[in-house]
Enzyme design. Structure first.
Site, PDB file in Angstrom:
ATOM      1  N   HIS A 262       0.845  -1.188   0.000  1.00  0.00           N
ATOM      2  CA  HIS A 262       0.000   0.000   0.000  1.00  0.00           C
ATOM      3  C   HIS A 262       0.877   1.232   0.000  1.00  0.00           C
ATOM      4  CE1 HIS A 262      -3.207   2.776   1.042  1.00  0.00           C
ATOM      5  NE2 HIS A 262      -3.997   1.841   0.565  1.00  0.00           N
ATOM      6  N   ASP A 319      -7.875  -5.585  -0.186  1.00  0.00           N
ATOM      7  CA  ASP A 319      -8.274  -6.496  -1.256  1.00  0.00           C
ATOM      8  C   ASP A 319      -7.894  -7.948  -0.996  1.00  0.00           C
ATOM      9  OD1 ASP A 319      -9.468  -4.644  -3.056  1.00  0.00           O
ATOM     10  OD2 ASP A 319      -7.478  -3.826  -3.373  1.00  0.00           O
TER      11      ASP A 319
HETATM   12  C1  LIG Z   1      -0.558  -0.927  -3.833  1.00  0.00           C
HETATM   13  C2  LIG Z   1       0.674  -0.640  -4.688  1.00  0.00           C
HETATM   14  C3  LIG Z   1       0.200  -0.220  -6.087  1.00  0.00           C
HETATM   15  C4  LIG Z   1       1.470   0.498  -4.030  1.00  0.00           C
HETATM   16  O1  LIG Z   1       2.395   0.940  -4.969  1.00  0.00           O
HETATM   17  P1  LIG Z   1       3.615   1.897  -4.622  1.00  0.00           P
HETATM   18  O2  LIG Z   1       3.355   2.670  -3.377  1.00  0.00           O
HETATM   19  O3  LIG Z   1       3.934   2.659  -5.858  1.00  0.00           O
HETATM   20  O4  LIG Z   1       4.761   0.878  -4.244  1.00  0.00           O
HETATM   21  P2  LIG Z   1       5.746   0.161  -5.276  1.00  0.00           P
HETATM   22  O5  LIG Z   1       4.921  -0.564  -6.297  1.00  0.00           O
HETATM   23  O6  LIG Z   1       6.742   1.162  -5.776  1.00  0.00           O
HETATM   24  O7  LIG Z   1       6.474  -0.876  -4.330  1.00  0.00           O
HETATM   25  C5  LIG Z   1       7.656  -0.615  -3.573  1.00  0.00           C
HETATM   26  C6  LIG Z   1       8.492  -1.898  -3.539  1.00  0.00           C
HETATM   27  O8  LIG Z   1       7.733  -2.932  -2.878  1.00  0.00           O
HETATM   28  C7  LIG Z   1       7.497  -4.021  -3.765  1.00  0.00           C
HETATM   29  N1  LIG Z   1       6.094  -4.422  -3.642  1.00  0.00           N
HETATM   30  C8  LIG Z   1       5.027  -3.586  -3.527  1.00  0.00           C
HETATM   31  N2  LIG Z   1       3.888  -4.292  -3.470  1.00  0.00           N
HETATM   32  C9  LIG Z   1       4.251  -5.592  -3.555  1.00  0.00           C
HETATM   33  C10 LIG Z   1       3.512  -6.768  -3.580  1.00  0.00           C
HETATM   34  N3  LIG Z   1       2.177  -6.753  -3.523  1.00  0.00           N
HETATM   35  N4  LIG Z   1       4.170  -7.950  -3.681  1.00  0.00           N
HETATM   36  C11 LIG Z   1       5.515  -7.977  -3.776  1.00  0.00           C
HETATM   37  N5  LIG Z   1       6.289  -6.861  -3.772  1.00  0.00           N
HETATM   38  C12 LIG Z   1       5.657  -5.685  -3.660  1.00  0.00           C
HETATM   39  C13 LIG Z   1       7.711  -3.467  -5.163  1.00  0.00           C
HETATM   40  O9  LIG Z   1       8.037  -4.473  -6.095  1.00  0.00           O
HETATM   41  C14 LIG Z   1       8.792  -2.454  -4.945  1.00  0.00           C
HETATM   42  O10 LIG Z   1       9.996  -3.142  -4.878  1.00  0.00           O
HETATM   43  P3  LIG Z   1      11.379  -2.518  -5.516  1.00  0.00           P
HETATM   44  O11 LIG Z   1      11.629  -1.290  -4.677  1.00  0.00           O
HETATM   45  O12 LIG Z   1      12.376  -3.615  -5.342  1.00  0.00           O
HETATM   46  O13 LIG Z   1      11.049  -2.197  -6.941  1.00  0.00           O
HETATM   47  C15 LIG Z   1       1.579  -1.893  -4.773  1.00  0.00           C
HETATM   48  O14 LIG Z   1       1.929  -2.302  -3.475  1.00  0.00           O
HETATM   49  C16 LIG Z   1       0.926  -3.038  -5.541  1.00  0.00           C
HETATM   50  O15 LIG Z   1       0.992  -3.080  -6.766  1.00  0.00           O
HETATM   51  N6  LIG Z   1       0.260  -4.001  -4.803  1.00  0.00           N
HETATM   52  C17 LIG Z   1      -0.447  -5.082  -5.451  1.00  0.00           C
HETATM   53  C18 LIG Z   1      -1.793  -4.606  -5.957  1.00  0.00           C
HETATM   54  C19 LIG Z   1      -2.787  -4.349  -4.855  1.00  0.00           C
HETATM   55  O16 LIG Z   1      -2.970  -5.166  -3.962  1.00  0.00           O
HETATM   56  N7  LIG Z   1      -3.465  -3.198  -4.947  1.00  0.00           N
HETATM   57  C20 LIG Z   1      -4.515  -2.814  -4.012  1.00  0.00           C
HETATM   58  C21 LIG Z   1      -4.129  -1.606  -3.263  1.00  0.00           C
HETATM   59  S1  LIG Z   1      -5.318  -1.235  -2.000  1.00  0.00           S
END
Ligand SMILES: CC(C)(COP(=O)(O)OP(=O)(O)OC[C@H]1O[C@@H](n2cnc3c(N)ncnc32)[C@H](O)[C@@H]1OP(=O)(O)O)[C@@H](O)C(=O)NCCC(=O)NCCS
Length: 383
Positions: A262, A319
């Site tokens: 998140h 979720d």
């Molecule tokens: C929610 C979300 C979009 C937040 O995105 P964000 O704040 O931009 O965070 P990032 O995507 O940049 O993630 C930061 C790091 O954690 C890792 N990470 C984040 N969510 C992860 C997950 N669900 N599983 C594994 N690794 C994860 C990323 O790969 C990234 O790693 P890196 O620094 O080595 O590249 C992201 O966590 C995600 O895509 N989660 C899965 C989808 C989901 O459940 N969405 C519902 C949100 S309520």
């Protein structure tokens, strides 16, 4: 790129506006709607009461709640044009695409925006909150080749939605769980769909068209689409005994595990806790336990493995459990994200109404990184 150019990619940490609708306290895993914790609202309140609270900024007394509930019930039937838009969509279309078109069609007859008439705007919002639920149920039934079910004014918002979806009056326990799920999803400060709604509404576009933009934002797998993806993940894992190895592989290959992570929470999402509690109660009454067991192992393995790394800030979000709960209620996974919208529409509307009290068009600045002084080359001289 963002650090080098001095801006925050994805607007992370950027304060874009002020709000009193809700606050996510990411460090401590707390979510409040207008000051009250969602745990307390989930225990004591109903979706209708929370929607009123969110829109009007005060808890309704009994008379106000009765009036609001009556207005919601009276608004449930869709305008003919909206029904026609739903019927015209191909059955293969994703329900979020149909929903976005359907809610835009509410705009065919919506009055132009009058920022000074807040009462009128709240009535428009109440109608959209009510009709969006009818639209989601109708879209689902048409996709499944079933006749639409007319709304039943004897039922609450949650009960009536399940009734319109399944064609049967739901049992009280499941209807209450669904009501709580709606409360939990109602608002979440400046999430992507709310921000999209606010951006569009800041241009003084109609409420329905701003809500329609929010539906588009919610449809993506990084936002509301994640609960559908969580169940796809559980299905592809196949059986609980495969879950541990599946997580190890996902982490080794840097795949994102849906339902985890998140932007704001740095610990367990409080909504995930409440949803898990309800899911456990429901699982105990059902024969099918594999989806829950698979998710439980994914959940525990993720937390255990991530705690050994620098990514110990990645926790389950809202979720992770919601899809398994809905599946046990007989809901198809393709309908999960539209159901998120059934709830969040009250939050989107509340943000718009709040913003219109003191509106200024959203227009951020861009860091231009292209060339500064290119020459125009005539087309016949281009390579
Ligand atoms: C929610 C979300 C979009 C937040 O995105 P964000 O704040 O931009 O965070 P990032 O995507 O940049 O993630 C930061 C790091 O954690 C890792 N990470 C984040 N969510 C992860 C997950 N669900 N599983 C594994 N690794 C994860 C990323 O790969 C990234 O790693 P890196 O620094 O080595 O590249 C992201 O966590 C995600 O895509 N989660 C899965 C989808 C989901 O459940 N969405 C519902 C949100 S309520």
């Amino acid at each position: 790129m963002s650090e080098e150019h001095g801006f925050s990619k994805g607007l992370a940490g950027v304060v874009a506006d002020a709000t009193s609708v809700s606050q996510v306290q990411g460090e401590v895993g707390r979510l409040i709607y207008r000051g009250i914790s969602i745990e307390e609202l989930a225990e004591k309140s109903t979706y209708e009461e929370c929607a009123f609270f969110s829109l009007y900024g005060k808890m309704p007394n009994q008379n106000e709640l009765n009036k609001f509930t009556t207005e919601m019930k009276a608004s449930r039937v869709l305008p003919k044009a909206v029904e026609a838009v739903i019927s015209a969509a191909p059955r293969s279309a994703h329900p979020m695409a149909i929903l976005q078109a359907a809610i835009s069609a509410i705009g065919f007859e919506e009055h132009p925006v009058n920022l000074k008439n807040e009462e009128m705007n709240i009535h428009s919002a109440t109608k959209i909150i009510s009709q969006l639920a009818t639209a989601v149920a109708r879209i689902s039934r048409e996709r499944r080749g079933l006749e639409p079910v007319a709304p039943n004014t004897d039922l609450s918002h949650a009960e009536n939605f399940l009734y319109m979806l399944n064609g049967e009056i739901p049992n009280k326990d499941e209807a209450r769980m669904f009501d709580v799920a709606l409360i939990l999803h109602l608002d979440h400060d400046f999430n992507a769909s709310t921000f999209a709604a606010r951006v569009v509404a800041s241009t003084e576009a109609k409420l329905s068209l701003s809500i329609s933009a929010a539906i588009g934002a919610l449809s993506g797998p990084l936002h509301g689409g994640a609960n559908e993806k969580v169940l796809e993940m559980a299905d592809s894992i196949g059986a609980p005994q495969n879950a541990k190895a599946w997580v190890a592989n996902a982490l080794a290959t840097k795949a994102k595990v849906m339902g985890f992570g998140h932007r704001v929470y740095r610990t367990m999402d409080p909504r995930a806790k409440v949803l898990r509690g309800m899911l456990e109660k429901l699982v105990a009454t059902k024969k099918e336990k594999d989806t829950y067991e698979t998710l439980r192992i994914v959940h525990d393995t993720m937390i255990e493995e991530l705690s050994k790394t620098s990514k110990d800030y990645i926790w389950p979000n809202v979720d992770f459990w919601s899809g398994a709960l809905y599946r046990l209620m007989g809901i198809e996974s393709i309908d999960f994200t539209p159901i998120f919208a059934v709830s969040r529409v009250a939050g989107w509307s509340s943000h718009i109404i709040e913003m219109w009290r003191d509106n200024r068009i959203y227009r951020p600045a861009a860091k231009y990184i292209g060339p500064a002084d290119e020459k125009y080359v005539d087309i016949k001289n281009r390579k």
